[in-house]
Design an enzyme around this catalytic site. Structure first.
Site, PDB file in Angstrom:
ATOM      1  N   ASP A   1       0.818  -1.173   0.062  1.00  0.00           N
ATOM      2  CA  ASP A   1      -0.152  -0.149  -0.029  1.00  0.00           C
ATOM      3  C   ASP A   1       0.912   1.392   0.170  1.00  0.00           C
ATOM      4  O   ASP A   1       1.998   1.376  -0.625  1.00  0.00           O
ATOM      5  CB  ASP A   1      -0.852   0.161   1.312  1.00  0.00           C
ATOM      6  CG  ASP A   1      -2.148   0.549   0.932  1.00  0.00           C
ATOM      7  OD1 ASP A   1      -2.064   1.808   0.885  1.00  0.00           O
ATOM      8  OD2 ASP A   1      -3.157  -0.015   0.806  1.00  0.00           O
TER       9      ASP A   1
ATOM     10  N   SER B   1     -11.362  -0.696  -0.621  1.00  0.00           N
ATOM     11  CA  SER B   1      -9.948  -0.622   0.033  1.00  0.00           C
ATOM     12  C   SER B   1      -9.970  -0.838   1.597  1.00  0.00           C
ATOM     13  O   SER B   1      -9.104  -1.519   2.219  1.00  0.00           O
ATOM     14  CB  SER B   1      -9.338   0.799  -0.014  1.00  0.00           C
ATOM     15  OG  SER B   1      -8.554   0.910  -1.158  1.00  0.00           O
TER      16      SER B   1
ATOM     17  N   ASN C   1     -14.104   0.507  -6.998  1.00  0.00           N
ATOM     18  CA  ASN C   1     -14.902   1.338  -6.610  1.00  0.00           C
ATOM     19  C   ASN C   1     -15.422   2.220  -8.036  1.00  0.00           C
ATOM     20  O   ASN C   1     -15.862   3.450  -7.966  1.00  0.00           O
ATOM     21  CB  ASN C   1     -14.292   2.458  -5.726  1.00  0.00           C
ATOM     22  CG  ASN C   1     -13.820   1.843  -4.460  1.00  0.00           C
ATOM     23  OD1 ASN C   1     -14.316   0.854  -4.307  1.00  0.00           O
ATOM     24  ND2 ASN C   1     -12.758   2.685  -3.822  1.00  0.00           N
TER      25      ASN C   1
ATOM     26  N   HIS D   1      -3.670   6.221   3.408  1.00  0.00           N
ATOM     27  CA  HIS D   1      -4.401   5.014   2.799  1.00  0.00           C
ATOM     28  C   HIS D   1      -3.955   3.894   3.645  1.00  0.00           C
ATOM     29  O   HIS D   1      -4.700   2.982   4.152  1.00  0.00           O
ATOM     30  CB  HIS D   1      -4.568   4.957   1.580  1.00  0.00           C
ATOM     31  CG  HIS D   1      -5.329   3.810   0.932  1.00  0.00           C
ATOM     32  ND1 HIS D   1      -4.685   2.703   0.617  1.00  0.00           N
ATOM     33  CD2 HIS D   1      -6.681   3.950   0.688  1.00  0.00           C
ATOM     34  CE1 HIS D   1      -5.675   1.951   0.057  1.00  0.00           C
ATOM     35  NE2 HIS D   1      -6.789   2.855  -0.014  1.00  0.00           N
TER      36      HIS D   1
END
Length: 475
Positions: A200, A419, A336, A243
């Protein structure tokens, strides 16, 4: 014209690499002597190499994005003040006591379909000036609160003069919070002895709820190529780096007396593999491939990929396949794009693809999450997030709307997206693996397959339908 592409050499070995270098191919980086290469070559050299070495897999360098859901302005509105000469609208963001809230992001759409409008962040007085005339009716307004606050959402919002938007503070003791509801009665030791790799934007190692981060690696080649010491820089990316810390907290945050916020499996050990660069933007398939390989070498049992792209590429596919062959289960966000097909790599048949569900009573009735409530609806106030992709590749669903988790700097806040759903399922998989000694004792593909099947067997359908939830919500 030259193109930079990753070259995956499978089955050809060292001799093929030597011939490649002789064939006007500039090898920029190499995973190993016989492993994948990042190369630069002309189209003519690529064609010659394909003819000379048909066993080589040559794929373009592509970028993957984080699967967090936020709305952005793509164009200025026709009602722009500069064009009309009218008075600019000023919003004020406050708490319930009338105190200003700084650094709230306001996104105002005059035309949501075309993503037209304006945005800004609140200053120390809570004020946001928009390049939209006072009196304009917005189709939608989203406010993404700073750490510790819920956001705000409203349709057909009237931009009257000095209009006020009030945000609600997050109450970590709330019993309806998504993570608390999902993990229910799991012990705080859930996931003990299991290592989860987070590929990530990096994890904050100083966060008080993340003492279980044991290390990691910076896998961004552009940052490490000329300075190998930067490999140790696996913390949050400078740009949009929250994130990864949020994802890590969903998997395994450990609550303290001061912050009562638990991840799904607080007993896990976390490792951070940063693939998103400090400068912002997407992560390359070459860096992701390397990160997956590194996570396997470091002994991770599960890898979470809260990232995705539109098309499949052989480099990441091969890395995930190798991980599974080494007993490592890979779990990925479904994407998404608002009911579009499942993103890659979640769409791979051997990757666990996770859609995003939510509970309509797990966040305030005015928060930005309200805009993500959509059909299909299921049992116990559940719904599938409006942004979530769907299709026959969906394996499971997980909480992905209004998920409160850790943020860099010891903070916490909500995020939305597949996520968030993916690490929730990864945490549950860690809990199952720690609880199933017979599965943990297996090796190679037998272990990853057995864990996947156990995870599917632990799921309960919510009533969305197979293409929306797969086998359901692990519970």
């Amino acid at each position: 014209m030259r193109a930079t592409i990753p070259l995956v050499a499978r089955g050809a070995g060292g001799p093929a690499v030597a011939r490649a270098v002789a064939a006007d191919v500039n090898v920029i980086d190499s995973v190993s002597v016989d492993g994948p290469k990042l190369v630069e070559m002309s189209p003519g050299a690529e064609l010659n190499l394909r003819l000379q070495e048909p066993s080589l897999k040559i794929v373009p360098l592509v970028r993957y994005e984080k699967m967090r859901m936020v709305f952005d302005i793509e164009r200025q509105p026709s009602e722009a003040v500069s064009a009309a000469g009218a008075q600019a609208a000023v919003l004020k963001v406050e708490d319930d006591g009338g105190n200003p809230i700084e650094n709230a992001r306001v996104v105002a759409f005059t035309n949501f379909r075309n993503r037209a409008g304006d945005e800004g962040r609140s200053d120390a007085d809570g004020k946001v000036a928009l390049r939209i005339a006072t009196g304009t009716t917005l189709e939608r307004v989203y406010v993404y609160g700073p750490a510790g606050w819920w956001g705000y959402f409203e349709r057909n919002f009237s931009l009257s003069q000095n209009v006020v938007i009030r945000l609600q503070a997050i109450d970590l003791a709330g019993q309806s919070l998504a993570l608390r509801r999902f993990r229910t009665n799991l012990p705080l030791t859930a996931g003990d002895q299991i290592v989860v790799g987070i590929v990530d934007s990096g994890i904050d190692p100083q966060h008080p709820l993340l003492p279980n981060v044991s290390g990691g690696a910076n896998m961004v080649l552009d940052e490490t190529r000329d300075d190998p010491g930067q490999v140790a820089d696996w913390g949050p990316a400078t740009t949009d780096g929250e994130h990864g810390t949020h994802v890590a907290g969903i998997v395994g945050a450990r609550p303290t007396a001061a912050l009562d916020l638990a991840g799904v499996a607080p007993g896990v050990t976390l490792r951070s593999y940063r693939v998103f660069p400090h400068t912002g933007g997407g992560a390359t398939n070459y860096d992701i491939m390397n990160a997956i390989d590194r996570a396997v070498q470091d002994g991770c049992h599960i890898i979470n990929l809260s990232l995705g792209g539109a098309s499949e590429d052989e480099a990441v596919r091969a890395a995930i396949g190798s991980a599974l062959d080494n007993g490592v289960l890979v779990i990925a966000a479904a994407g998404n794009d608002g009911r579009k097909p499942v993103s890659f790599p979640g769409a791979l048949p051997f990757c666990v693809a996770v859609s995003a569900m939510g509970w309509s009573d797990s966040f305030p009735t005015t928060s930005s999450e309200v805009g993500d409530i959509a059909k299909p609806f299921g049992s116990n106030s559940t719904f599938l997030g409006a942004f979530s992709n769907f299709g026959p590749q969906i394996d499971l669903t997980g909480p992905g709307v209004g998920v409160v988790s850790t943020l860099p700097g010891g903070r916490f806040g909500p995020m939305n997206g597949t996520s968030m759903a993916s690490p929730a399922v990864a945490g549950y998989a860690a809990f199952l693996l720690a609880s199933e000694g017979t599965i943990l004792a297996l090796h190679g593909a037998e272990r990853s397959t057995a864990l996947r099947d156990r995870l599917f067997g632990a799921a309960t359908p919510l009533g969305f339908g197979r293409d929306y939830e797969g086998f359901g919500l692990p519970s």
